[in-house]
Structures are given as C-alpha cells and as structure tokens.
Design an enzyme around this catalytic site. Structure first.
Site, PDB file in Angstrom:
ATOM      1  N   LYS A  20       4.245   1.296  -4.437  1.00 50.55           N
ATOM      2  CA  LYS A  20       4.356   0.436  -5.614  1.00 50.55           C
ATOM      3  C   LYS A  20       4.774   0.614  -7.080  1.00 50.55           C
ATOM      4  O   LYS A  20       4.904   1.116  -7.970  1.00 50.55           O
ATOM      5  CB  LYS A  20       5.563  -1.050  -5.621  1.00 50.55           C
ATOM      6  CG  LYS A  20       6.413  -0.707  -3.633  1.00 50.55           C
ATOM      7  CD  LYS A  20       6.638  -1.720  -3.086  1.00 50.55           C
ATOM      8  CE  LYS A  20       5.135  -2.904  -3.033  1.00 50.55           C
ATOM      9  NZ  LYS A  20       4.503  -2.605  -1.885  1.00 50.55           N
ATOM     10  N   SER A  29      18.125  -8.052  16.151  1.00 51.45           N
ATOM     11  CA  SER A  29      17.281  -6.460  16.293  1.00 51.45           C
ATOM     12  C   SER A  29      17.289  -6.108  18.437  1.00 51.45           C
ATOM     13  O   SER A  29      17.243  -5.113  18.255  1.00 51.45           O
ATOM     14  CB  SER A  29      16.719  -5.327  15.850  1.00 51.45           C
ATOM     15  OG  SER A  29      16.327  -6.337  15.817  1.00 51.45           O
ATOM     16  N   LYS A  85      10.978   1.996  12.138  1.00 46.38           N
ATOM     17  CA  LYS A  85      11.056   1.399  13.224  1.00 46.38           C
ATOM     18  C   LYS A  85      10.814   3.096  14.242  1.00 46.38           C
ATOM     19  O   LYS A  85      10.158   3.311  14.997  1.00 46.38           O
ATOM     20  CB  LYS A  85      11.837   0.716  13.798  1.00 46.38           C
ATOM     21  CG  LYS A  85      12.186  -0.754  13.479  1.00 46.38           C
ATOM     22  CD  LYS A  85      13.086  -0.919  13.760  1.00 46.38           C
ATOM     23  CE  LYS A  85      13.802  -2.674  13.502  1.00 46.38           C
ATOM     24  NZ  LYS A  85      14.927  -3.201  13.800  1.00 46.38           N
ATOM     25  N   GLY A 105       1.153  -1.240   0.135  1.00 44.79           N
ATOM     26  CA  GLY A 105       0.001   0.280   0.497  1.00 44.79           C
ATOM     27  C   GLY A 105       1.253   1.596  -0.048  1.00 44.79           C
ATOM     28  O   GLY A 105       0.188   2.240  -0.181  1.00 44.79           O
TER      29      GLY A 105
END
Length: 804
Positions: free
Chosen positions: A369, A709, A752, A366
């Site tokens: 692209k 991470s 993030k 969404g």
C-alpha cells in the site's frame, strides 16, 4: 470634671503630633520620663494624665521650652509592659488643657487647667462653617485625606470647634500650624485660619496632580524616543548595540514580499503584524523567541512553490509496472485518477472537480500500500511525505498547538508542507484506521476537513492562525481494516483494495523485485547469491506467514546477510587494499537451493495447514478472512448423549454464535422434513437430534473469531455428525446461512480462495451472489487449479460436501 482643675497631673510628651480630645489611641513609650509619668498616673486616684507635643529641635532648650504648653487631658485605659524597657498604653482623650506651671521633673508633673472657648456669634459662625465644609468637600475630591466616614461626621456635627479639630486632625499640618489652631480660644479666628489652610492644601494637591500628569507624559515621550532611537542604525552603532535584530527583521520583510503574490490578504496581514511586533519589542523580552519561532515557521511554508513536472499517465503507468507485479486493479484505478487530472489540466478547466478524490489503499499488511504511494510520487516527480497516524489521539498533532502554550508548533500537515518544500506534494496518511480518540480531541474529525476537497482549500492550523490551501496536495491514505474508520471519514475517500498475493505472484515478486533489491542493499552481485525456483517456492510456502511480501523480504535479507558473511570469512579469498578501497580477488558463488535453505533460515512457519488426506465425520474445511489474509479453519463437531443442546467453544463472537444456532436449527428442520436421513433411525426413541448434545468447536481457541460467513460450514459439520456421513476432505466452503436455508454473500472472497488454493483444496463452495459478481477478481491461477461452485441453498452445500 472641670471642677477639679486647675490640678497637678503627670505629663507625657508625644514626639509626632498633637492629640485631640475625641481620640482613643495607643501610645508606645520608650523614654524613661514618660514611663515614670504613666506609672504615676495609674497610681493616682484620679487616673488622669496630660499628653503634650514636643517642639521641633528641642535639644538645646530648657525643659519648659521643649514641648508646647497645650495638649489633651485624658486617662489611661490599659497599660502593657513590652520587652526592651518599653510600654504601651491605650489613651482616651477627655478635654483640651493648658500647662500653667511645672511642678516636678521626676516624674514630670505640671499644674494644668482646662481650655474653654469664648462666646461667639452663632449666625456668623455658622456662615463661616458652611464655607469651611464646602472647601473641605473640594479638598476631598483632589486628595485622600478625608475618608467617607470622616466626611459624614463633619457634615452631621454642629459644634464648630469640634469640626475644626476633626478637619485639623485629618490634614497633614506642621506642628506650629497645629499649635496655632489648638491653642486659640476664639472660634471665629480658628474657623478662618483653618479655611486658609484648607485652600492652601487644595492648591498644593492640584499642583501635585498636574506635576504627576506632566511627568507621566514626559515618560511616555522618553519611551517613544527610546524605541525610535533603537531602530536607527546610526544610533545603534554609537550605542554599540548588535545589528543582528535589524538584519533579521529586514530578511523577514524581504521573504514576506517575495511570497506576497501567492498568499491571501489575511495571511499577509497576520505575518506582517507579527514582524512589526517583533521590531517594536525589546530584545530582552521573553516574547522575542516565541515571535521569531512563529515567523520562521510560517515563512518556511512553500507558498507558490509547485512541481515543474507536468502530469503524464504514461510515466505513471511505467513507474507502477516497474515497481509492482500484479495489482492490476489498483494500478488501473491510479492511472484513471491521474488521467482525469491530466485531462483537466490540458483543457484548462477551473471546475471544482479539479480538487480530485482522496484515494485510500486498504488491505493486509505487506501487500504494497505504502509502496504504491512511493511509486506515484516518483512517477510525477513530487516529494513524498509520510504521516503515521497509528495511535494518534491528540487533535493538536494535526491542527497545531495554539501559540499561548509553551513549546507550541504547527501541526503535522503544515510541517509536512515545510519538509516537502512544495504545495503539491504527495502526502501519505498511513494507518488511518488506527486513529484513536481521547480527552484531547478526536483527530478523525480534523481529518474530515483535511480530506474533504470542498473544505481543504481553507484548512486552518491553530499555530499559524490563518487558512492554508491544501487542494493541490495529493492525499493517499492506507488502512488495514476499513470498518474501524468513522463513516463520515470513509465517505470522503475512495477505497482501492490491495489484497493478498498468490504463491505464484509471490514467486514473481521475489525473483523480479525483492532479490535484486536485497542484493543491492547487501553489496552483493547477482552472481554471488543464486536462488533456484524451488528454493524461492519453499521459502514462500514454509518460511513466511502473511498475505503480503514483507516477511518474504525479511527472509531473503536474512539469507543475504549469511551470504555476505560466508564470502568475507572464506579462507580462499584474500582482501587487497588499493588506493584506500577493498576488493575481492576471486568471487565465490553461493547457491541457495531447496535442500540448503534450512542452513540459512532456521525456523519453519506454516501459514495454512495442508488438508487432511481422508474424509472424516464432523470435520469441515471453512474459509475465514483475517487482517493478514485468508485462512482455512477446520470446524469440528461431536455428539454426546443428551437432550439436543448445542455447546460452542473456540472464542466465538456474538454473530458467530448466532450463526451456529441458526445452522443447528436448519439441520434439525431438514431432518424433520427428511431431506437429511440419519443412517441409524430410532423412531421409537424420537428424533436423533433430541438424543444427543452437539459440541461444536472452532480450533485455535485463543484467537477471537466473529462474523456470519461460517454458517454453512457449521451446518455441514452438524449434519455430518447427526447423519453419520463423512465430509469430503478436499472441499472448503464459506457463506452466511439464513433460517430458511438460503446462502447469503460474504466478504473477503479473494483472500479466502487464495488461502484454500495454498492449502490444496480442490473444490470451493461460495454463495451464488459472490460467484456472479466477484469471480472476475479472483486470480487466474486460482481459478485454473480449483473448482469453484456457486451454492444457493443449504441442500446444494450438503449435496456436494457430504459423502453419499
């Protein structure tokens, strides 16, 4: 046995041919006279019977003249009674015999004597016999009368009379000819007569072979003339045959001539061969439909058809800005791509670099692209073809099916060219990361040839059976996750990240793009549905859960539908029909505000939970990347009396589990070094981490999680529990942790940090390497409203995150 003769024996008359003494043959008897004779023979002591041969047309003759007076004397080996009053006997010949006189008619019996041969000159007879064997060999070469076993028996036998009988039994002689040989007791005459018959048969066989050859040649000539006549229009008219076939073939030939300057010799040869084959084949043949389908498919390929619009980077820039808000880096890279193509065209370079690069837009669903590809096609005035690759597992879908298969057709690439009607179209390969592999082949391997600029000049489709130049096609791929794309295929493409939108960017996109587009789709005027900024912000924050704007578009479309319904159902408005059109007398304005949004959208969805308002022990805000953007995960820890074990829950992957163990070890080492000092020290009882088990949990346990991470987040949570120090509720962090305590860089930083900004985080801790190289990609809105701090070691993290 010859001493018993002359003797009276029963007589059986055979209808077909003469029997010979060396024969053991079954005889089927259906006449009453023959059955009585057979029964009589089996009742007699000698068990002998005479088998003669009936003459041709014996009906009007006396009994003695209805059959020949010579035959074979033998015995009945076996007798079987068959239905319908028939009998089957197995007869074994013993010697030749001659009837001297009839003795009885019911049953038929006769006085029979054995036939003996006269003496003969052995030298002369042997010479004649050699000539017979030579002629029999010649006859065997031109006929099938003599099987190998029979030829071997003739060659090995030395009895001339026996050889005559063997050859005579193999030849298809008339009854009179057989009788003459059978009844003659002169050996030399029998040999000479048989030689004449064999030579006559040789001539007959040669003549038949010559006639067959001429007939075959004549048939070929007739067929050739038939096909020639079929191609003549005048003959077709006289025969009343439809002219449509000739008209179609003429049309195919004209189309081939038209594209000949734009195709290679290989392509021209293949298409011409199939057209000629179609012209020769009979119109009722089952191959006609297959050939016609093939010719029509390949002639529809737009060889030599290119867009007339010249490339202009100004047009590309203008169209991208008109269709897309933000996305500065992707738009810049697209403009650079077309600037290179335009410069190469202006300088008329023929370098291989003109083949260009394959672009791949990757990012969450969404975010625009496929829309970027649509804008590119619109800007350069080229047709857009979209090929959905999601779940594709049959390589023939791309390469085409071979024409030997029923229902075969070209692959999607060639079909796309035919649909676009241009050889330089924009072809979007959607969801390239979701291509599958199965027993029907690996489509990703076929994509290697399609997307490699060095190979796609000679892309071979199995159905067309010739090479097609795809170098002028602009290929644009889209993907959500590049890690699932095979490395060789990744190497062919240049990736452009299309990442998540910030709330501010979504507001601008909704106001300037989505709302005007949805108003038009729902036949509403801008004055009929008015959105306040607060309403748009509320829809974005509370009613959508995504990194892009697809869900936002659906929410706005739902509001538009309800607005249209309210306008049509209003009691104050009446429809008037004028000239077949329906008009609204007075328009009604519908205001969508933050207060009445729940009237239009009935379900609130929180994408990211707001942060806690109070500091807490063991609860840390971690930052995670997902396929739909970033997310904030609250990692929780709890200590229980135990022996220092670590328990993990939350559907964690192997890498994430290893990160947890590393974090546990790092915290314990810092306690040993007294970098971390627990508030309640009990030196007599040992280290505090030896007294408690740690239970570490990552919420949303049903969702699989993996990756390194979260290392510093887990370490902070464990340190908070063991040291009983609270963690700041307005701090979030991300980074991989090593055993030595260093913080390593991570991916997905932009998503993030956008997620932490949406959740109200004030301070974000990120690896120093990411701070140095990726901070420029972070939206200005996020940087201005958050404090982003680089960290190098775990001590830097704990110093900021833990409350003193």
């Amino acid at each position: 046995m010859t001493e018993k003769f002359p003797s009276v024996v029963p007589v059986i008359v055979e209808e077909e041919a003469f029997m010979y003494p060396f024969m053991i043959a079954p005889l089927f008897i259906n006449s009453e006279a023959n059955i009585k004779a057979a029964n009589k023979a089996t009742q007699d002591k000698n068990d002998l019977i005479f088998v003669g041969c009936a003459k041709s047309n014996p009906s009007d003759k006396a009994l003695e003249e209805k059959f020949y007076d010579v035959g074979v004397i033998g015995s009945i080996v076996r007798k079987v009674i068959l239905p319908d009053n028939r009998m089957k006997i197995l007869f074994q010949g013993i010697c030749k015999g001659r009837i001297l006189s009839l003795q009885s008619h019911d049953p038929l019996e006769a006085m029979v004597d054995v036939i003996t041969y006269k003496d003969y000159d052995h030298d002369k007879t042997n010479a004649i016999l050699e000539i017979l064997k030579e002629k029999v060999g010649s006859l065997a070469n031109v006929s099938q009368f003599f099987p190998p076993d029979l030829l071997r028996a003739i060659e090995d036998n030395s009895d001339p009379n026996r050889i005559v009988d063997l050859v005579a039994s193999a030849l298809r002689l008339k009854k009179d000819q057989s009788y003459k040989l059978f009844a003659n007791d002169n050996t030399e005459e029998r040999l000479l007569d048989l030689i004449d018959l064999v030579m006559e048969e040789i001539k007959t066989q040669k003549l038949q072979k010559e006639i067959k050859s001429k007939v075959h040649s004549k048939m070929e000539q007739v067929n050739k003339e038939y096909f020639l006549k079929e191609q003549l229009k005048q003959i077709q008219k006289e025969l009343g045959v439809d002219k449509q076939r000739d008209e179609e073939i003429q049309e195919y030939t004209q189309k081939l001539s038209a594209i000949e300057p734009f195709i290679t010799k290989e392509i021209h040869k293949e298409i011409k061969k199939q057209i000629e084959r179609l012209s020769r084949i009979h119109q009722d043949s089952s191959d006609v439909g297959i050939l016609q389908n093939y010719i029509e498919w390949v002639l529809d390929i737009p060889f030599g058809q290119y867009s007339q619009k010249k490339l202009s980077i100004r047009d590309v820039e203008k169209q991208l800005d008109a269709d897309h808000y933000s996305l500065e880096k992707p738009k810049e890279r697209i403009v650079e791509y077309f600037a290179t193509m335009e410069l190469l065209r202006l300088r008329q370079t023929e370098s291989k670099e003109t083949k260009g690069t394959i672009l791949c837009f990757y990012g969450p669903p969404g975010v625009g692209k496929t829309s970027l590809a649509n804008s590119i096609a619109k800007a350069i005035k080229r047709p857009l073809i979209r090929i959905a690759l999601g779940g594709l597992e049959d390589v023939n879908e791309l390469r085409g099916h071979r024409r030997t298969y029923l229902g075969s057709m070209p692959g999607r690439i060639v079909q796309g060219l035919i649909e676009a009607k241009k050889m330089d179209c924009v072809m979007v390969l959607d969801e390239i990361d979701k291509v599958d592999k199965s027993m029907r082949g690996d489509p990703a391997s076929a994509l290697l040839e399609i997307l490699d600029p060095e190979q796609n000049t000679n892309f071979r489709d199995y159905y067309t059976n010739f090479n097609i130049d795809l170098s002028q096609v602009i290929f644009i791929a889209t993907a959500n996750d590049t890690t699932t794309i095979p490395p060789p295929l990744r190497d062919r493409m240049e990736f452009i990240a299309v990442s998540s939108y910030t709330p501010q960017e979504k507001e601008q996109i909704a106001r300037n793009y989505l709302i005007p587009q949805e108003l038009k789709k729902h036949a509403l005027k801008p004055t009929e549905a008015l959105f306040t900024p607060e309403a748009i912000k509320l829809i974005i924050e509370k009613y959508t859960r995504e990194a892009g704007v697809r869900g936002l578009r659906r929410a706005l479309a739902s509001i538009m539908r309800k607005c249209a319904k309210k306008i049509l159902h209003s009691s104050e408005e009446k429809a008037l029909k004028e000239e077949g059109k329906t008009k609204i007398r007075r328009q009604r304005k519908i205001h969508i505000t933050a207060d009445n949004v729940p009237e239009f959208l009935d379900k609130i969805i929180f994408e990211i939970d707001p942060i806690d308002q109070e500091d807490a022990i063991g609860i840390v805000n971690g930052l995670a990347w997902t396929s739909v953007g970033g997310d904030v995960l609250k990692i929780e820890a709890m200590k229980l009396k135990g022996k220092g074990n670590l328990k993990l829950t939350g559907s964690l992957g192997e890498v994430m589990k290893e990160s947890a163990y590393i974090a546990h070890s790092v915290v314990k080492s810092r306690i040993d070094e007294e970098v971390l000092i627990p508030k309640k020290k009990k030196p007599k009882e040992g280290k505090i981490y030896q007294l408690y088990d740690i239970h570490l949990h990552v919420p949303e346990g049903a969702t699989p999680k993996d990756g390194p991470s979260a290392g510093i987040t887990m370490a902070t949570s464990i340190a908070s529990i063991l040291c009983e120090r609270k963690v700041r509720c307005d701090v979030a962090m991300t980074g991989e942790l090593t055993l030595s305590g260093r913080v390593l860089p991570i991916g997905g930083l932009k998503e993030k940090l956008i997620a932490s900004y949406k959740a109200g985080i004030r301070t974000a801790l990120i690896p120093e390497k990411n701070y140095q190289r990726d901070l420029k990609d972070i939206p200005t809105e996020v940087q201005e409203n958050m404090e982003i701090k680089p960290v190098r070691h775990i001590e830097d993290v704990l110093e900021v995150a833990l409350v003193p």
